[in-house]
Write a protein that holds these residues in place. Structure first.
Motif, PDB file in Angstrom:
ATOM      1  N   ALA A 189      20.928   7.327 -18.461  1.00  0.00           N
ATOM      2  CA  ALA A 189      20.584   6.241 -19.382  1.00  0.00           C
ATOM      3  C   ALA A 189      21.418   6.329 -20.662  1.00  0.00           C
ATOM      4  O   ALA A 189      21.868   5.312 -21.203  1.00  0.00           O
ATOM      5  N   LYS A 190      21.650   7.537 -21.133  1.00  0.00           N
ATOM      6  CA  LYS A 190      22.383   7.750 -22.378  1.00  0.00           C
ATOM      7  C   LYS A 190      23.822   7.269 -22.287  1.00  0.00           C
ATOM      8  O   LYS A 190      24.389   6.738 -23.262  1.00  0.00           O
ATOM      9  N   ILE A 191      24.451   7.428 -21.121  1.00  0.00           N
ATOM     10  CA  ILE A 191      25.847   7.015 -20.985  1.00  0.00           C
ATOM     11  C   ILE A 191      25.990   5.563 -20.538  1.00  0.00           C
ATOM     12  O   ILE A 191      27.107   5.088 -20.298  1.00  0.00           O
ATOM     13  N   GLY A 192      24.864   4.842 -20.412  1.00  0.00           N
ATOM     14  CA  GLY A 192      24.935   3.420 -20.111  1.00  0.00           C
ATOM     15  C   GLY A 192      24.507   2.990 -18.736  1.00  0.00           C
ATOM     16  O   GLY A 192      24.656   1.814 -18.371  1.00  0.00           O
ATOM     17  N   GLU A 193      23.941   3.911 -17.951  1.00  0.00           N
ATOM     18  CA  GLU A 193      23.401   3.541 -16.649  1.00  0.00           C
ATOM     19  C   GLU A 193      21.983   2.985 -16.811  1.00  0.00           C
ATOM     20  O   GLU A 193      21.428   2.961 -17.910  1.00  0.00           O
ATOM     21  N   TRP A 194      21.397   2.553 -15.707  1.00  0.00           N
ATOM     22  CA  TRP A 194      20.033   2.008 -15.744  1.00  0.00           C
ATOM     23  C   TRP A 194      19.088   3.018 -16.384  1.00  0.00           C
ATOM     24  O   TRP A 194      19.164   4.220 -16.114  1.00  0.00           O
ATOM     25  N   ASP A 195      18.154   2.522 -17.218  1.00  0.00           N
ATOM     26  CA  ASP A 195      17.238   3.426 -17.926  1.00  0.00           C
ATOM     27  C   ASP A 195      15.994   3.787 -17.115  1.00  0.00           C
ATOM     28  O   ASP A 195      15.142   4.543 -17.574  1.00  0.00           O
ATOM     29  N   GLY A 196      15.873   3.225 -15.914  1.00  0.00           N
ATOM     30  CA  GLY A 196      14.761   3.593 -15.044  1.00  0.00           C
ATOM     31  C   GLY A 196      13.464   2.861 -15.309  1.00  0.00           C
ATOM     32  O   GLY A 196      12.422   3.246 -14.782  1.00  0.00           O
TER      33      GLY A 196
END
Length: 572
Positions: A189-196
């Protein structure tokens, strides 16, 4: 730090390395790497690296194709008639980021796979047992957030619980596949992927993760971490925080070296330890028996390779069609929809000649596109033989006789720098063009990642491509190749109602005898309809520098279901 600088310098030198040091494994291959994101890893080049950075819940036991053992899980139980699986997770496992793995990471991993599930990934085969469909939420409205969330959850004891929509006898084997490797939720999430979260999940439905931020900045729990990379070179180092046995080899350099001769010389000089070869005939002539080389032969092969004949060539693939008409200057987009064309091509391939010249007599002409060591394979299904007379008969019938009168020009592609693939296409070209002076087959090489992408969109007319199993079950091959909604369907666009029915019946029963009967029916129907030219399967072999030892490079320790695990190797 000084050691890192030295290795970085080696990395930039590419194929011109000095003899590699004992703490460094140098691997050279012709293929580029499409992705380093486990969630979309669906090719052998990518998985060869991902498998060493990431880990799955369970894995194969040594050379066994059927026995599964714990990896990031420590144990599991099945209940509710085989529709619920509960996993205890390993404690004190560290990601390369330094964070400790939790159940939330595992839950996030599988939910991410289900949300982003697309034709670019292998998540379809895990989606089906968990959500009841191979499709994602955009293509099948029955897939809701509630269904995804319920299918995989962490209970109050910190255990990971899967709730299946239907019994799946291959479910555990599917969990051992590279694409099911655990990723870190917070880091992603921190690097820009889905935050879940439910709030954002719709933005990620079917999203192609090939070039994702996680692909650029991988973060697994595996024994090796990525230090740096460029277009042709990857540098890995052993992860000091790894929970398992520490690797014997500290550094691994993976290089893209397109020229086979350069790879061969690098191995023989000691600059490289493991290289991609050029097929048995070339490797036996150039490598086998040479000083400093270990050769291991007569290994089982679980790959299946075919020449695809696309019955509905679309998109930019129309550039391959010439005039786009049956006028002797090109082909129509539905050129291969005539079964007589497909049969003609099938009789024009020299199967025994390929086995003799390319495989040096160590090849198998299979009856079906699946491993002959898998249950469900039927050796009694008929096969095509090289028969120019029969090929001519079918070509004269094709397109109401117009094909033979007017001829055609076809462009076929194969993976760049793949000698065996090139040779197969050259054999087909030579035999087809010898039948009629109006027949022309142009063959050309294409970068692996580009060919994968274009063929997935149905934009290749004819290609040669193989399949390595995701899990050890006949369904993984039979459904992939022959179902109209199978993974390879867009590359062939072949549809047969009976075949679709038989395949669905086979995957819904745990009765082995019934499954085998149904697969035999599919095999026989495929012979009749000839959607593919079945390239003979090899008897596998491997070779490497004699400085490299370890179970994965021996006959007893070799497992065709897995990538090469560097942690199990040693080097003198």
């Amino acid at each position: 730090m000084k050691k890192l600088v030295t290795l970085s310098s080696l990395l930039l030198v590419s194929a011109a390395l000095a003899a590699s040091p004992a703490d460094t494994l140098v691997i050279q291959s012709a293929a580029d790497i499409p992705t380093l994101d486990p969630g979309v890893t669906y090719d052998t080049a990518s998985s060869s690296l991902v498998d060493n950075m990431y880990e799955t819940l369970i894995t194969y036991d040594g050379a066994s194709l059927t026995k599964l053992i714990p990896a990031l899980a420590t144990k599991w139980t099945a209940s509710n008639g085989g529709k619920t699986y509960t996993f205890d997770l390993r404690k004190n496992v560290k990601f390369h980021s330094g964070a400790t793995m939790t159940c939330a990471d595992a839950e996030y991993t599988f939910e991410r796979n289900l949300v982003t599930n697309s034709g670019a990934s292998g998540n379809w085969f895990i989606a089906e047992p968990l959500t009841g469909t191979q499709s994602n939420a955009a293509d099948d409205k029955s897939v809701t957030w509630a269904k995804i969330d319920k299918s995989v959850e962490c209970n109050n004891n910190g255990q990971l619980v899967f709730t299946l929509a239907a019994v799946d006898p291959a479910f555990l084997a599917k969990l051992a596949y590279t694409g099911m490797a655990i990723v870190e939720k917070a880091y992603s999430a921190k690097i820009g992927e889905w935050d879940g979260t439910e709030k954002t999940w719709k933005d990620w439905i079917g999203k192609d993760l090939t070039g994702s931020e996680l692909s650029k900045k991988p973060n697994g729990t595996g024994p090796y971490k990525l230090v740096r990379y460029d277009a042709n070179n990857y540098l890995f180092q052993a992860f000091d925080g790894y929970w398992g046995k520490k690797p014997n080899i500290k550094n691994v350099i993976r290089q893209k070296v397109p020229e086979l001769a350069a790879r061969q010389q690098a191995l023989l000089r000691g600059d490289a330890d493991i290289i991609e070869g050029g097929g048995r005939s070339v490797d036996e002539a150039q490598i086998k028996g040479k000083p400093g080389v270990t050769w291991v032969d007569d290994l089982p092969s679980t790959t299946s390779t075919a020449i695809f004949m696309n019955e509905k060539i679309g998109g930019k693939g129309n550039n391959l069609l010439g005039s786009g008409k049956l006028d002797g200057k090109g082909i129509p987009a539905n050129f291969f929809s005539d079964v007589n064309v497909r049969r003609g091509f099938s009789y024009a391939f020299d199967y025994q000649g390929y086995i003799k010249d390319v495989q040096k007599g160590k090849g198998i002409q299979r009856t079906m596109l699946m491993p002959d060591i898998f249950p469900g394979y039927d050796p009694k299904v008929k096969t095509y033989t090289f028969d120019p007379k029969k090929a001519t008969e079918y070509f004269k019938r094709a397109w109401g006789g117009e094909l033979w009168k007017k001829g055609f020009v076809l462009t076929a592609n194969y993976r760049a720098n793949a000698v065996a693939s090139q040779t197969a296409m050259e054999i087909l070209k030579r035999n087809i063009e010898s039948l009629n002076p109006k027949f022309r087959v142009n063959i050309q090489s294409k970068q692996w990642s580009e060919m994968l992408s274009d063929s997935r969109k149905g934009e290749e007319a004819m290609i040669l491509i193989g399949w390595a199993p995701d899990y050890a079950d006949a369904d993984n091959f039979m459904y992939t190749f022959y179902a109209s909604d199978g993974y390879y369907s867009p590359r062939a666009n072949w549809k047969d109602t009976s075949v679709d029915k038989w395949l669905k019946q086979a995957r819904s029963t745990i009765n082995t005898a019934e499954r085998n009967r149904l697969y035999s029916l599919v095999g026989q129907r495929a012979y009749e309809q000839a959607p593919y030219i079945l390239v003979p399967a090899p008897v596998d072999y491997l070779f490497n520098s004699s400085r490299v030892t370890g179970a994965p490079r021996t006959k007893a320790g070799y497992n065709p279901m897995t990538s090469l695990y560097w942690k199990d190797l040693s080097k003198k």
